[in-house]
Design a protein around this motif. Sequence first.
Motif, PDB file in Angstrom:
ATOM      1  N   ASN A   1       0.816  -1.225   0.000  1.00 60.00           N
ATOM      2  CA  ASN A   1       0.000   0.000   0.000  1.00 60.00           C
ATOM      3  C   ASN A   1       0.847   1.271   0.000  1.00 60.00           C
ATOM      4  O   ASN A   1       0.313   2.365   0.178  1.00 60.00           O
ATOM      5  CB  ASN A   1      -0.946  -0.005   1.202  1.00 60.00           C
ATOM      6  CG  ASN A   1      -2.062  -1.025   1.042  1.00 60.00           C
ATOM      7  OD1 ASN A   1      -3.054  -0.766   0.371  1.00 60.00           O
ATOM      8  ND2 ASN A   1      -1.885  -2.205   1.612  1.00 60.00           N
ATOM      9  N   ALA A   2       2.154   1.116  -0.172  1.00 64.49           N
ATOM     10  CA  ALA A   2       3.063   2.261   0.000  1.00 64.49           C
ATOM     11  C   ALA A   2       2.852   3.355  -1.046  1.00 64.49           C
ATOM     12  O   ALA A   2       3.166   4.521  -0.789  1.00 64.49           O
ATOM     13  CB  ALA A   2       4.517   1.780  -0.037  1.00 64.49           C
TER      14      ALA A   2
ATOM     15  N   ALA B   1      -2.024   3.167   3.936  1.00 59.86           N
ATOM     16  CA  ALA B   1      -0.864   2.291   4.133  1.00 59.86           C
ATOM     17  C   ALA B   1      -0.651   1.990   5.618  1.00 59.86           C
ATOM     18  O   ALA B   1      -0.441   0.832   6.008  1.00 59.86           O
ATOM     19  CB  ALA B   1       0.389   2.943   3.546  1.00 59.86           C
TER      20      ALA B   1
ATOM     21  N   GLU C   1      -1.195   7.733   2.297  1.00 58.21           N
ATOM     22  CA  GLU C   1      -0.401   7.292   3.453  1.00 58.21           C
ATOM     23  C   GLU C   1      -1.257   6.689   4.559  1.00 58.21           C
ATOM     24  O   GLU C   1      -0.880   5.697   5.173  1.00 58.21           O
ATOM     25  CB  GLU C   1       0.377   8.476   4.026  1.00 58.21           C
ATOM     26  CG  GLU C   1       1.584   8.831   3.197  1.00 58.21           C
ATOM     27  CD  GLU C   1       2.500   9.789   3.917  1.00 58.21           C
ATOM     28  OE1 GLU C   1       2.089  10.330   4.970  1.00 58.21           O
ATOM     29  OE2 GLU C   1       3.612   9.999   3.428  1.00 58.21           O
TER      30      GLU C   1
END
Lengths: 135, 209
Positions: free
Chosen positions: B144-145, B152, B149
């Motif tokens: 999910n990077a 993630a 943010e």
Amino acid sequence: MVGVLVVSHSEDAAKGIRDIAAAMSGGAREVPIIGVGGDGEGGLGVSVPRIFGVLRDMLSETDGVVIIPDLGSSVLSSRAAVALLDPADAARSVIADAPVLEGAMMAAVEASIGSDLAAVAKCASDARDLRKNDH
Amino acid sequence: MPFDVKMAISALRQFNALIEEKKEFLTDLDAAIGDADHGINMNRGMKRVIEKLNSKEYADFSALYLDVAMTVMSVVGGSAGPLYGTFFMKLGQKLSESEEVSVGELAGAMQEGLNGVMSLGKSAVGDKTMVDTLAPAIKAFRDNADGPEEDAWNAFANAAEQGMKDTIPMLARRGRSSYQGERSIGHQDPGATSAFYLISCLRGAFTER
């Protein structure tokens, strides 16, 4: 000359095992044998920096060191201490898969006759086959 | 918002507080399958880490995580000391002298930390250890990077919690609890639990900003 480093959860055990191994290997050559153990504050435990410090000093004065940990976190801590060494020093360190007292004694005897690192480490591992009731 | 040294320190302070709060719970988990020292050991180690952090200023990740690693390795008895110590050391080495990093860089450094833990403990996913929390969490964080943010960080913490819970039915294959054989089944692993606390505190440092 190869050195032997005993690592135990107990400082008393480490020193006692060291003393027995040293007495049994008291031949012509004086084998460097050190016992390190305890949490550094008088309790049971293991400390990676303490193992690392002793190991690094021993390596500066020997051809290599066979490390004999008692069990569990002594093994993990010994591995972590080796990982902190320079690669050249790490390559001269072997953690023996051996019973701690028998392994230390056999390794010290083998080291006392001038054997190399691999031979001393193998001798320590072979100590697991020592029988106590067969004769 | 990048992850910076200030957030890293905040996460460690939160981790210390959470370990303090949960030390008896961790010790109870460890009493069921281990030697009942995980809560006490982690508590003593993190307290010492905070004393160290209070006495110094840190300009980069390398200096910070090296101090954390050496403190944890010298103070936390049992296997948790060398394992958490190795995790922080690899994290510091990978992030090196950066002052702030992206989620992707942090996740990549955590993967190095996890690799170090697995190599030291000769452990894999499914052995009922901290690896069962860290591995799926770090995978979710990396996967999910590139998105938002917040997503993630949430994926990171959620996967860690699930990983921790997944240790309950597992048979222990490493450490003191492996001596218990099948009696280890049905208990949540204490190392997997403290690893979840660490990850939730890292997320906490992100959300409080």
